[in-house]
Design a protein around this motif. Sequence first.
Motif, mmCIF file in Angstrom:
data_model
loop_
_atom_site.group_PDB
_atom_site.id
_atom_site.type_symbol
_atom_site.label_atom_id
_atom_site.label_comp_id
_atom_site.label_asym_id
_atom_site.label_seq_id
_atom_site.Cartn_x
_atom_site.Cartn_y
_atom_site.Cartn_z
ATOM 1 N N VAL A 1 0.842 -1.196 0.000
ATOM 2 C CA VAL A 1 0.000 0.000 0.000
ATOM 3 C C VAL A 1 0.881 1.251 0.000
ATOM 4 O O VAL A 1 0.656 2.186 -0.775
ATOM 5 N N ASN A 2 1.897 1.267 0.855
ATOM 6 C CA ASN A 2 2.793 2.427 0.904
ATOM 7 C C ASN A 2 3.526 2.613 -0.419
ATOM 8 O O ASN A 2 3.685 3.739 -0.888
ATOM 9 N N ASP A 3 3.974 1.535 -1.037
ATOM 10 C CA ASP A 3 4.617 1.634 -2.357
ATOM 11 C C ASP A 3 3.659 2.248 -3.372
ATOM 12 O O ASP A 3 4.031 3.135 -4.143
ATOM 13 N N ASN A 4 2.423 1.755 -3.383
ATOM 14 C CA ASN A 4 1.421 2.263 -4.326
ATOM 15 C C ASN A 4 1.073 3.725 -4.048
ATOM 16 O O ASN A 4 0.885 4.514 -4.985
ATOM 17 N N SER B 1 3.873 5.952 -5.274
ATOM 18 C CA SER B 1 3.776 6.095 -6.736
ATOM 19 C C SER B 1 2.682 7.078 -7.121
ATOM 20 O O SER B 1 2.863 7.918 -8.005
ATOM 21 N N ALA B 2 1.539 6.973 -6.464
ATOM 22 C CA ALA B 2 0.423 7.885 -6.753
ATOM 23 C C ALA B 2 0.799 9.319 -6.402
ATOM 24 O O ALA B 2 0.464 10.247 -7.139
ATOM 25 N N LEU B 3 1.496 9.503 -5.308
ATOM 26 C CA LEU B 3 1.913 10.846 -4.904
ATOM 27 C C LEU B 3 2.836 11.460 -5.957
ATOM 28 O O LEU B 3 2.782 12.664 -6.209
ATOM 29 N N ASP C 1 -7.973 3.602 -7.876
ATOM 30 C CA ASP C 1 -6.829 2.865 -7.335
ATOM 31 C C ASP C 1 -6.442 3.387 -5.954
ATOM 32 O O ASP C 1 -6.154 2.603 -5.050
ATOM 33 N N LEU C 2 -6.456 4.712 -5.789
ATOM 34 C CA LEU C 2 -6.152 5.298 -4.481
ATOM 35 C C LEU C 2 -7.135 4.813 -3.421
ATOM 36 O O LEU C 2 -6.735 4.396 -2.331
#
Length: 118
Positions: free
Chosen positions: A12-15, A18-20, A40-41
């Motif tokens: 979750v933190n990786d995703n 990436s979103a940030l 996705d967020l």
Amino acid sequence: MPPDALETLRQVNDNLRSALIRLRPERKHCSTIRPQDFSDLLSQLLRAAECLRRLPAHSEAAVALEKESLEYRSNLEKLKHFLPDVHGRLLAEKSRLETAKNHVAAATAWARASKKTL
């Protein structure tokens, strides 16, 4: 604790990281932002919430989980601060597109009217 809770939070933190990066507020154009990005967020936030709900108070991986939980909280704070900016930029882009659409419609109507008078 489910054996995959730590791994779930890491994913979750990786995703979220990436979103940030993808949605960062310093971008001037919103054309690369898709509705799926927000879906996705939300999916990642729901995954983390479910994972955090199932955590016992004490576990073998408490230190690692605490670290991931703190990173998750930090990611949420970053989202909280720049999502309003993304929202504003998307509204501005929507307005720009509506203006362009109206301009094209007016030009098309003018062209049709011109043909009829010839």
